[in-house]
Design a protein around this motif. Structure first.
Motif, PDB file in Angstrom:
ATOM      1  N   LEU A 135       2.903  -3.733   0.703  1.00 41.96           N
ATOM      2  CA  LEU A 135       1.324  -3.889   0.493  1.00 41.96           C
ATOM      3  C   LEU A 135       1.360  -4.985  -0.285  1.00 41.96           C
ATOM      4  CD1 LEU A 135      -1.549  -3.335   1.092  1.00 41.96           C
ATOM      5  CD2 LEU A 135      -1.159  -1.606  -0.527  1.00 41.96           C
ATOM      6  N   THR A 136       0.868  -6.400  -0.052  1.00 44.34           N
ATOM      7  CA  THR A 136       0.505  -7.215  -0.921  1.00 44.34           C
ATOM      8  C   THR A 136      -0.688  -7.398  -1.092  1.00 44.34           C
ATOM      9  OG1 THR A 136       2.402  -8.444  -0.048  1.00 44.34           O
ATOM     10  CG2 THR A 136       0.877  -9.838  -1.297  1.00 44.34           C
ATOM     11  N   LEU A 137      -1.341  -7.223  -2.406  1.00 50.68           N
ATOM     12  CA  LEU A 137      -2.680  -7.403  -2.789  1.00 50.68           C
ATOM     13  C   LEU A 137      -2.858  -8.926  -3.095  1.00 50.68           C
ATOM     14  CD1 LEU A 137      -2.974  -4.377  -5.413  1.00 50.68           C
ATOM     15  CD2 LEU A 137      -3.002  -4.380  -2.722  1.00 50.68           C
ATOM     16  N   VAL A 138      -4.001  -9.468  -2.594  1.00 55.04           N
ATOM     17  CA  VAL A 138      -4.584 -10.669  -2.808  1.00 55.04           C
ATOM     18  C   VAL A 138      -4.733 -10.963  -4.187  1.00 55.04           C
ATOM     19  CG1 VAL A 138      -6.343 -12.342  -2.322  1.00 55.04           C
ATOM     20  CG2 VAL A 138      -5.726 -10.910  -0.565  1.00 55.04           C
ATOM     21  N   LYS A 139      -5.407 -10.048  -4.971  1.00 53.38           N
ATOM     22  CA  LYS A 139      -5.540 -10.444  -6.595  1.00 53.38           C
ATOM     23  C   LYS A 139      -5.084  -9.330  -7.305  1.00 53.38           C
ATOM     24  CE  LYS A 139      -9.638 -13.507  -5.915  1.00 53.38           C
ATOM     25  NZ  LYS A 139     -11.124 -13.584  -6.119  1.00 53.38           N
ATOM     26  N   ASN A 140      -4.546  -9.445  -8.697  1.00 52.16           N
ATOM     27  CA  ASN A 140      -4.048  -8.524  -9.339  1.00 52.16           C
ATOM     28  C   ASN A 140      -5.312  -7.628  -9.667  1.00 52.16           C
ATOM     29  OD1 ASN A 140      -3.971  -7.647 -12.570  1.00 52.16           O
ATOM     30  ND2 ASN A 140      -1.918  -7.468 -11.451  1.00 52.16           N
ATOM     31  N   ARG A 141      -4.969  -6.215  -9.427  1.00 52.57           N
ATOM     32  CA  ARG A 141      -5.861  -5.234  -9.688  1.00 52.57           C
ATOM     33  C   ARG A 141      -5.427  -4.331 -10.985  1.00 52.57           C
ATOM     34  NH1 ARG A 141      -9.010  -2.659  -5.488  1.00 52.57           N
ATOM     35  NH2 ARG A 141      -9.265  -3.807  -3.552  1.00 52.57           N
ATOM     36  N   GLY A 142      -4.499  -4.361 -11.185  1.00 49.84           N
ATOM     37  CA  GLY A 142      -3.939  -3.441 -12.349  1.00 49.84           C
ATOM     38  C   GLY A 142      -2.966  -2.283 -11.530  1.00 49.84           C
ATOM     39  N   LYS A 143      -2.425  -1.701 -12.651  1.00 48.99           N
ATOM     40  CA  LYS A 143      -1.195  -0.601 -11.896  1.00 48.99           C
ATOM     41  C   LYS A 143      -2.066   0.415 -11.102  1.00 48.99           C
ATOM     42  CE  LYS A 143       2.400   2.632 -13.436  1.00 48.99           C
ATOM     43  NZ  LYS A 143       3.045   3.207 -14.601  1.00 48.99           N
ATOM     44  N   GLY A 144      -3.128   1.071 -11.832  1.00 47.20           N
ATOM     45  CA  GLY A 144      -3.900   2.042 -10.987  1.00 47.20           C
ATOM     46  C   GLY A 144      -4.535   1.490  -9.788  1.00 47.20           C
ATOM     47  N   GLY A 145      -5.108   0.533  -9.755  1.00 41.38           N
ATOM     48  CA  GLY A 145      -5.602  -0.031  -8.550  1.00 41.38           C
ATOM     49  C   GLY A 145      -4.437  -0.262  -7.471  1.00 41.38           C
ATOM     50  N   ALA A 146      -3.231  -0.632  -7.640  1.00 41.24           N
ATOM     51  CA  ALA A 146      -1.936  -0.750  -6.888  1.00 41.24           C
ATOM     52  C   ALA A 146      -1.346   0.687  -6.452  1.00 41.24           C
ATOM     53  CB  ALA A 146      -0.820  -1.550  -7.710  1.00 41.24           C
ATOM     54  N   VAL A 147      -1.361   1.502  -7.304  1.00 40.79           N
ATOM     55  CA  VAL A 147      -1.073   2.787  -6.880  1.00 40.79           C
ATOM     56  C   VAL A 147      -1.936   3.551  -6.027  1.00 40.79           C
ATOM     57  CG1 VAL A 147      -0.546   5.124  -7.820  1.00 40.79           C
ATOM     58  CG2 VAL A 147       0.322   3.081  -9.167  1.00 40.79           C
ATOM     59  N   LYS A 148      -3.214   3.411  -6.279  1.00 45.69           N
ATOM     60  CA  LYS A 148      -4.367   3.853  -5.385  1.00 45.69           C
ATOM     61  C   LYS A 148      -4.437   3.313  -3.976  1.00 45.69           C
ATOM     62  CE  LYS A 148      -9.378   4.384  -4.970  1.00 45.69           C
ATOM     63  NZ  LYS A 148     -10.589   4.102  -5.677  1.00 45.69           N
ATOM     64  N   LEU A 149      -4.042   2.005  -3.790  1.00 50.27           N
ATOM     65  CA  LEU A 149      -4.076   1.319  -2.535  1.00 50.27           C
ATOM     66  C   LEU A 149      -2.740   1.983  -1.906  1.00 50.27           C
ATOM     67  CD1 LEU A 149      -5.979  -1.950  -2.711  1.00 50.27           C
ATOM     68  CD2 LEU A 149      -6.635  -0.004  -2.011  1.00 50.27           C
ATOM     69  N   GLY A 150      -1.742   2.013  -2.529  1.00 45.50           N
ATOM     70  CA  GLY A 150      -0.588   2.473  -1.942  1.00 45.50           C
ATOM     71  C   GLY A 150      -0.577   3.731  -1.348  1.00 45.50           C
ATOM     72  N   THR A 151      -0.896   4.909  -2.330  1.00 45.77           N
ATOM     73  CA  THR A 151      -1.230   6.134  -1.783  1.00 45.77           C
ATOM     74  C   THR A 151      -2.162   6.139  -0.741  1.00 45.77           C
ATOM     75  OG1 THR A 151      -1.020   6.764  -4.288  1.00 45.77           O
ATOM     76  CG2 THR A 151      -2.106   8.341  -2.571  1.00 45.77           C
ATOM     77  N   LEU A 152      -3.444   5.547  -0.593  1.00 44.11           N
ATOM     78  CA  LEU A 152      -4.306   5.605   0.616  1.00 44.11           C
ATOM     79  C   LEU A 152      -3.553   5.052   1.790  1.00 44.11           C
ATOM     80  CD1 LEU A 152      -7.710   4.601  -1.320  1.00 44.11           C
ATOM     81  CD2 LEU A 152      -6.820   6.851  -0.911  1.00 44.11           C
ATOM     82  N   SER A 153      -2.672   4.490   1.828  1.00 44.22           N
ATOM     83  CA  SER A 153      -1.971   4.114   2.989  1.00 44.22           C
ATOM     84  C   SER A 153      -0.716   4.672   3.405  1.00 44.22           C
ATOM     85  CB  SER A 153      -1.657   2.454   2.554  1.00 44.22           C
ATOM     86  OG  SER A 153      -2.675   1.733   2.237  1.00 44.22           O
TER      87      SER A 153
END
Length: 324
Positions: A135-153
């Protein structure tokens, strides 16, 4: 003399009350002005082994894998292969022993500026997109944002959050998983198991400077005072959730930077989700993204704001499905 002391105490009390009121007001107002980053269309898909874009599933779907491993990664092209090799070797051996066991690893590239995505995609080519997805994020969100989107997917019945640096031995998943299953689960099967480095604290203090030790203990106090009690190490990046617990906590999560673990556990305790803590092996790996003073200062601010924002009603314990 006594009157003077009383006047000073009263003045200090009034000053403290005013400061608290101002901080609470700032926390409340800024909660509404914080930009909520919508999930981009590109972030809703992954590349298959054949190079085709496929849609990620939703955590609200029924699980179709036993385990999902979420690996937040920011500029990790050098450290990621070591962690992935160790994790996939362990998971493949487990699957050979138990063919009914199924898993997936989701590497979340948090807007990296290096070749993190390219490195991760090599594992998709090797193991297939059913086992490794990026899962490649367009912009840096931070570790929490990355874990959240990965978990929701993800598709797993159980969900493990694991750092890309491989600081925690992946084999410790056995202890974390056993600890999770030992909990007296509620009818809706919500539970969280936290890997912990608290047993290594004395050794780490001996190696740290006095200033860093002061920051560490100050952070621990703020965590205990404002948000989470009963958990000695909230920041270890090795946590396992049941699917229902992940859905309930991550769908509410607001903080996307370093203090997200604390808000996550604060939410869990508010929802009476059982939490256990188990000691894991941990080794400090060079290349940490955390800057000791400024990161800890940011986390300290976030801890105070987390509690105040929930107390003032700016944040609630209701699902944010509209933001997912």
């Amino acid at each position: 003399m006594d009157c003077t002391i009383c006047e000073i105490i009263q003045a200090l009390a009034i000053f403290a009350a005013v400061v608290l009121l101002v901080v609470a007001l700032i926390a409340h107002v800024t909660a509404y002005t914080m930009a909520i980053i919508p999930r981009q269309e590109l972030e809703k898909t992954f590349l298959s082994k054949q190079g085709k874009k496929e849609p990620f599933p939703s955590i609200q779907d029924q699980p179709s894998r036993d385990l999902s491993v979420i690996v937040p990664s920011y500029n990790e092209e050098l450290r990621l292969p070591v962690m992935m090799d160790e994790a996939l070797d362990f998971l493949e051996k487990r699957q050979k022993k138990d063919p009914s066991f199924t898993y997936e690893v989701i590497v979340v590239d948090d807007g990296s500026k290096d070749k993190t995505t390219e490195v991760a995609l090599k594992y998709t080519e090797r193991y297939g997109d059913d086992k490794v997805r990026v899962l490649t994020l367009v912009k840096n969100r931070g570790k929490g944002g990355a874990v959240k989107l990965g978990t929701l997917s993800c598709r797993g019945k159980y969900i493990l959050m694991a750092d890309a640096d491989g600081a925690t031995k992946f084999a410790d998943i056995i202890k974390v998983e056993a600890s999770l299953k030992d909990l007296q689960l509620q009818p809706n099967e919500m539970a969280i198991s936290c890997g912990s480095r608290a047993h290594l604290e004395k050794e780490s203090v001996a190696m740290r400077s006095v200033f860093r030790t002061f920051l560490m203990y100050g952070f621990h106090f703020l965590v205990w005072f404002f948000c989470v009690r009963g958990i000695r190490d909230t920041q270890c990046g090795f946590k396992m959730f049941t699917r229902e617990a992940a859905l309930r906590t991550f769908s509410i999560l607001h903080v996307e930077r370093w203090a997200f673990d604390v808000e996550l556990l604060y939410i869990a305790q508010c929802l009476n989700i059982p939490i256990t803590e188990v000691a894991v092996n941990w080794t400090e790996i060079e290349g940490s993204k955390l800057v000791p003073f400024w990161s800890w200062l940011q986390m300290g601010r976030d801890l105070i704001f987390i509690r105040l924002r929930y107390l003032t009603g700016a944040w609630t314990l209701e699902s944010q499905k509209k933001h997912d």
